[in-house]
Motif scaffolding. Sequence first.
Motif, short mmCIF file in Angstrom:
data_model
loop_
_atom_site.label_atom_id
_atom_site.label_comp_id
_atom_site.label_asym_id
_atom_site.label_seq_id
_atom_site.Cartn_x
_atom_site.Cartn_y
_atom_site.Cartn_z
N SER A 99 3.80 14.40 -13.48
CA SER A 99 2.78 15.23 -14.30
C SER A 99 3.05 16.89 -14.16
CB SER A 99 1.36 14.86 -14.18
OG SER A 99 1.30 15.20 -12.99
N ILE A 100 3.47 17.12 -12.79
CA ILE A 100 3.83 18.67 -12.44
C ILE A 100 5.06 19.00 -13.22
CG2 ILE A 100 4.49 20.13 -10.55
CD1 ILE A 100 2.59 18.64 -8.74
N GLY A 101 6.02 18.24 -13.36
CA GLY A 101 7.37 18.47 -13.82
C GLY A 101 7.28 18.71 -15.29
N LEU A 102 6.64 17.66 -16.03
CA LEU A 102 6.36 17.57 -17.56
C LEU A 102 5.27 18.66 -18.05
CD1 LEU A 102 6.63 13.67 -18.06
CD2 LEU A 102 8.46 15.59 -18.45
N PHE A 103 4.25 18.66 -17.40
CA PHE A 103 3.05 19.36 -17.77
C PHE A 103 2.73 20.50 -17.21
CE2 PHE A 103 2.64 14.79 -19.06
CZ PHE A 103 2.95 14.94 -20.37
N GLY A 151 2.43 9.23 -6.01
CA GLY A 151 2.81 10.52 -5.80
C GLY A 151 4.15 10.87 -6.97
N GLY A 152 4.70 9.70 -7.19
CA GLY A 152 5.77 9.97 -8.24
C GLY A 152 4.91 10.36 -9.68
N LEU A 185 0.78 -1.33 -0.01
CA LEU A 185 -0.11 0.02 -0.09
C LEU A 185 0.95 1.27 0.02
CD1 LEU A 185 -2.86 1.20 0.12
CD2 LEU A 185 -2.48 1.08 2.60
N ALA A 186 2.03 1.34 0.84
CA ALA A 186 2.89 2.34 0.84
C ALA A 186 3.35 2.63 -0.46
CB ALA A 186 3.86 2.17 1.87
N LEU A 187 4.00 1.63 -1.13
CA LEU A 187 4.42 1.47 -2.54
C LEU A 187 3.43 1.99 -3.49
CD1 LEU A 187 7.08 0.98 -4.00
CD2 LEU A 187 6.54 -1.35 -4.21
N LEU A 188 2.55 1.55 -3.34
CA LEU A 188 1.23 2.21 -4.28
C LEU A 188 1.23 3.65 -4.22
CD1 LEU A 188 -0.90 1.59 -6.54
CD2 LEU A 188 -2.36 1.30 -4.38
N PHE A 226 -1.95 14.13 -0.05
CA PHE A 226 -0.30 14.66 -0.08
C PHE A 226 0.15 13.98 1.27
CE2 PHE A 226 -1.70 18.53 -2.68
CZ PHE A 226 -1.40 17.80 -4.08
N THR A 227 -0.30 14.35 2.26
CA THR A 227 0.05 13.68 3.64
C THR A 227 0.48 12.11 3.47
OG1 THR A 227 -0.68 15.63 4.76
CG2 THR A 227 -0.30 13.58 6.18
#
Length: 68
Positions: A19-23, A13-14, A5-8, A44-45
């Motif tokens: 999407s923030i960085g590219l677009f 988040g990644g 679950l944490a990995l998902l 986010f938390t």
Amino acid sequence: MLDRLALLLAVIGGINWGSIGLFGFDLVSWMCGGSDSVLSRIIFTLVGLSALWCISLFFKDDELSEAR
């Protein structure tokens, strides 16, 4: 189960950061009504806590090597 679950959540988040960085598009904020909304801040938390949890995965022994 908690590791997966944490990995998902960390992967989600990644993808959001990608999407923030590219677009320049924040998917979580868009889906939740802005970055200041309570739901966005909760997501986010949770993603941040999941990323911290995933650090512990680097230090866990491989389950397959224990079975040998």
